[in-house]
Design an enzyme around this catalytic site. Structure first.
Site, PDB file in Angstrom:
ATOM      1  N   LYS A   1       0.851  -1.202   0.000  1.00 58.70           N
ATOM      2  CA  LYS A   1       0.000   0.000   0.000  1.00 58.70           C
ATOM      3  C   LYS A   1       0.888   1.254   0.000  1.00 58.70           C
ATOM      4  CE  LYS A   1      -0.322  -0.329   5.038  1.00 58.70           C
ATOM      5  NZ  LYS A   1      -1.151  -0.807   6.164  1.00 58.70           N
TER       6      LYS A   1
ATOM      7  N   TYR B   1      16.052  29.953   8.725  1.00 63.52           N
ATOM      8  CA  TYR B   1      14.872  30.759   9.091  1.00 63.52           C
ATOM      9  C   TYR B   1      14.761  30.938  10.598  1.00 63.52           C
ATOM     10  CZ  TYR B   1      12.818  30.580   4.408  1.00 63.52           C
ATOM     11  OH  TYR B   1      12.567  30.720   3.078  1.00 63.52           O
TER      12      TYR B   1
END
Ligand SMILES: *Cc1c(COP(=O)(O)O)cnc(C)c1O
Length: 370
Positions: free
Chosen positions: A32, A253
């Site tokens: 999956k 940042y």
């Protein structure tokens, strides 16, 4: 460009380890989420060649995409049941839906009557996880009224362990007992309870078919135990540039990292948009020429800064890439650093990287026993 390396020899070795552990039960392959992010078709093909004949995906769309790549004798189960309107797509994909509730059963029965033939299905029972599957009352109602199954051929009764990765959890024995009790009401079908973790809980959990996922891909099947699986995935990110910075320099940042001494900072072309968790800001590391280089500052969308001060300069100069996953750093280690599980690390990886497939050495089998 970043490079994701997928070692199909290791994948196949892991499949064989599990198959040997659970024999005489059979091992399926859970593919999956695009084979846990590695590519369902490539993974399923390698597993099929290793003898795997039962595959599990979550969605009908995943079955539709995978079926054309699989030989006809491969069985393809769809875990998440039947979304209304998907019956014909399931039939076209020759898929076996997992019926999780009476509504699933009604839809599949109706589809069978329209098609004029019995249709195969797996039936999931809830043995204690409260996630998917029929309740005891619903199973008893089916057992009491077998006409409900007149149009449905139940080939597999299955359930799922909540704590398969925790070998000491009492819940495992409780779920096994409950599963045996519920499955006994539906005789004649094969049984499947165990995922990767369950494969290592002992024979009582194996039934006829075991459903490993993460262990095939190299993840540890059980917590607090040595990992018997071989690593399948390596991820290397390109080093864009590096520079020396003095003490007191902010990185990334928010300038959340400030150098304490003179430092050497390298920037990798990889970020959260590639699937590297932003949770790894100022946590975890990359490895350059085998030397640990801690992540400095926040993970950006397309880049990560790492502190390469400890990497000998000649090795740094010669390095084009840094290891994010590989011999020095397992998927489970990355997951621990990021506060998640290896499953999420793998399935989050996007496809901005180049992919290198290490093909299965076919002669391995041929030379065996000679
Ligand atoms: C995902 C899944 C598996 C595989 O689980 P792993 O822990 O990756 O081995 C098996 N069975 C079901 C029902 C699943 O949803």
């Amino acid at each position: 460009m970043a490079l994701l390396t997928i070692d199909l020899n290791a994948l196949v070795a892991n499949y064989r380890t599990i198959a040997a552990t659970v024999a005489p039960a059979r091992a399926a392959g859970v593919v999956k989420a695009d084979g846990y992010g590695l590519g369902a078709a490539i993974v399923a093909d390698a597993l099929y060649r290793a003898g795997c004949r039962d595959f599990f995906v979550a969605l009908t769309g995943e079955a539709s995409a995978l079926r054309p790549t699989l030989p006809a004798d491969a069985r393809l189960f769809v875990l998440n049941g039947i979304a209304p309107g998907e019956e014909s797509a399931l039939i076209a994909a020759d898929a076996v839906p997992v019926l999780n509730c009476p509504a699933d059963m009604a839809r599949w029965g109706a589809a069978a009557r329209i098609n004029g033939r019995r249709l195969p299905a797996a039936l999931q029972v809830d043995s204690g996880m409260s996630r998917l599957g029929m309740t005891g009352t619903e199973v008893a109602a089916i057992a009491a009224d077998p006409r409900q199954l007149a149009d449905i051929d139940v080939v597999l009764v299955m359930s799922h362990l909540a704590c398969g990765d925790a070998p000491d959890a009492n819940a495992n024995d409780a779920q096994r007992a409950r599963f045996d009790e519920l499955a006994a009401m539906l005789p004649g079908a094969e049984r499947s309870l165990a995922n990767s973790g369950g494969a290592f809980l002992g024979g009582g959990f194996h039934g006829d078919l075991v459903r490993p996922g993460i262990a095939l891909y190299g993840g540890a099947p059980q917590e607090d135990r040595a990992n018997p699986m071989r690593p399948v995935v390596a991820l290397d990110a390109r080093i864009v540039q590096w520079r020396d910075v003095p003490a007191g320099t902010g990185v990334g940042y928010g300038l959340t990292s400030v150098t304490d001494h003179d430092r050497r900072i390298a920037t990798l072309s990889y970020g959260y948009a590639d699937g590297w968790p932003r949770m790894l800001s100022n946590r975890g590391a990359a490895y350059v020429a085998g030397v640990r280089a801690p992540i400095a500052g926040r993970v950006s969308m397309d880049s990560i800064c790492i502190d390469v001060t400890d990497v000998p300069l000649d090795l740094l100069v010669g390095a084009s890439h840094a290891e994010l996953i590989g011999p020095n750093q397992s998927i489970d280690q990355v997951a621990v650093d990021a506060g998640t599980i290896a499953y999420e690390i793998l399935t989050s990886l996007r496809h901005r990287h180049a992919r290198r497939i290490v093909a299965v050495r076919e002669q391995e089998d041929a030379t065996c026993g000679s």
